[in-house]
Design an enzyme around this catalytic site. Sequence first.
Site, mmCIF file in Angstrom:
data_model
loop_
_atom_site.group_PDB
_atom_site.id
_atom_site.type_symbol
_atom_site.label_atom_id
_atom_site.label_comp_id
_atom_site.label_asym_id
_atom_site.label_seq_id
_atom_site.Cartn_x
_atom_site.Cartn_y
_atom_site.Cartn_z
ATOM 1 N N THR A 129 -5.076 -7.129 -6.181
ATOM 2 C CA THR A 129 -4.031 -7.339 -7.188
ATOM 3 C C THR A 129 -2.695 -7.760 -6.600
ATOM 4 O O THR A 129 -2.336 -7.341 -5.497
ATOM 5 C CB THR A 129 -3.841 -6.037 -8.002
ATOM 6 O OG1 THR A 129 -2.613 -6.117 -8.731
ATOM 7 C CG2 THR A 129 -3.751 -4.814 -7.099
ATOM 8 N N GLU A 131 -0.076 -6.541 -7.438
ATOM 9 C CA GLU A 131 0.735 -5.328 -7.280
ATOM 10 C C GLU A 131 0.846 -4.936 -5.802
ATOM 11 O O GLU A 131 1.729 -4.168 -5.432
ATOM 12 C CB GLU A 131 0.154 -4.172 -8.092
ATOM 13 C CG GLU A 131 0.315 -4.326 -9.596
ATOM 14 C CD GLU A 131 1.757 -4.218 -10.091
ATOM 15 O OE1 GLU A 131 2.509 -3.395 -9.545
ATOM 16 O OE2 GLU A 131 2.128 -4.972 -11.006
ATOM 17 N N TYR A 153 -1.021 2.961 -7.485
ATOM 18 C CA TYR A 153 -2.058 1.947 -7.769
ATOM 19 C C TYR A 153 -2.027 0.849 -6.709
ATOM 20 O O TYR A 153 -3.054 0.498 -6.120
ATOM 21 C CB TYR A 153 -1.815 1.362 -9.166
ATOM 22 C CG TYR A 153 -2.640 0.138 -9.497
ATOM 23 C CD1 TYR A 153 -3.980 0.239 -9.842
ATOM 24 C CD2 TYR A 153 -2.060 -1.135 -9.488
ATOM 25 C CE1 TYR A 153 -4.727 -0.891 -10.159
ATOM 26 C CE2 TYR A 153 -2.802 -2.270 -9.812
ATOM 27 C CZ TYR A 153 -4.132 -2.142 -10.146
ATOM 28 O OH TYR A 153 -4.870 -3.270 -10.459
ATOM 29 N N LYS A 157 -4.984 0.067 -3.967
ATOM 30 C CA LYS A 157 -5.631 -1.247 -3.940
ATOM 31 C C LYS A 157 -5.448 -1.934 -2.590
ATOM 32 O O LYS A 157 -6.301 -2.694 -2.137
ATOM 33 C CB LYS A 157 -5.050 -2.127 -5.060
ATOM 34 C CG LYS A 157 -5.563 -1.778 -6.450
ATOM 35 C CD LYS A 157 -6.966 -2.346 -6.674
ATOM 36 C CE LYS A 157 -7.392 -2.214 -8.125
ATOM 37 N NZ LYS A 157 -8.702 -2.848 -8.391
#
Length: 346
Positions: A129, A131, A153, A157
């Site tokens: 991601t 992110e 998160y 990841k």
Amino acid sequence: MGNKQKTALISGITGQDGGYLAKFLLEKGYRVVGLYRRASTDTFGKLKEHGIFDKIELRDFDLVEFSNICRLFKKYQPDEFYNLAAQSFVGVSWEEPIYTTQADGIGVLFILEAIREFSPKTRFYQASTSEMFGKVQGVPQKEDTPFYPRSPYGVAKLMAHWMVVNYRESFGLHASSGILFNHESPMRGKEFVTRKITSHFAQTLIGATDKPLELGNLNAKRDWGFAGDYVEAMWLMLQQEVSDTYVVASGTTHMIREFVEEAGKVCGFDIEWQGKDEKETGVDKKTGKIVVKVNPEFYRPAEVELLLGSPAKAEKVLGWKRKVDYKSLCKMMMEKDIERAKQGIL
Ligand code: NAP
Ligand code: GDP
């Protein structure tokens, strides 16, 4: 495809991307095995809406259960495995940081270990991601831009991403990491900002609510694309001779407030912003009604202010190109939610 039918396992089959990818692979002639976690309620609504529920074999799966993952690989030894399962909502990751890390970080290590041990020929896709770029260290973000995650998160990841790279380099697994920027669709979860906007505005439009839509940071910028386009990039990654890491993005960025305005337009609202910070509201100039207001409850402990990806490598190496642009995406989501609201199924 050759004569032999390929088997693909998809984790996260009940989610937004799971449905689009399953549909895409079924159209290519794959045998699709969908992995879901048991729930007390029906979680197959999206697969039913796609009209593919009865074409998928379903198996129990949980990212935090290693024995279950090992059994799946022993049994199927699939040609391809797409890991789309995750605790995928950034906001919740501060409330459940340990679980998020177990599922999104360690869970991926479980899968890699199971592949290494029981099914080393399986080609693996990991749903990484944007992110992971978080507090961005370069604009636009590319495969070699340094990472700086801003949420549990993003951190979880990133662990998974580096494990994928490491297992590729250490054990020669065909394991690819797709660094996907935000992608949306009418199947997006309603807690994500785009769908939160379109589902609320649809209710406003049909008169089912007169409460304003409450949002957090209106100034964050996101690179939004259409999920239906992005699942093709996942598949393309697994068709390459060599596995690798790819950014998948639209190459454009827009503020949350711009998405609000655009969705508002589809509903016939003409939104004007008034006030500042927590006092800011969005007023429909035609009716004088407040349709949006800021609620600081939706601010995040640490924000990712800007995401803008470069899809240059995916376009060059994979031959991938997005088809749906930002305005068409917004219109597609808004129109679908209006239709659902009118049918009372929103
Ligand atoms: P989504 O709609 O939230 O779907 C997540 C899926 O994971 C659901 O099927 C969910 O099952 C399942 N899941 C959650 N926890 C699990 C667990 N412990 N064990 C097994 N399954 C579990 O997410 P999405 O938008 O399709 O995204 C797919 C993947 O891409 C995710 O890994 C996400 O983090 C990543 N990603 C998404 C975006 C984006 O913009 N959409 C961008 C970059 C990366 P339930 O239905 O039972 O909850
Ligand atoms: P993310 O990029 O994966 O976190 O996707 P989201 O759709 O959840 O959030 C995108 C951006 O919208 C973030 O910068 C949020 O801070 C911002 N945002 C503003 N208001 C809201 C809100 O009410 N809900 C959500 N989910 N995000 C919001």
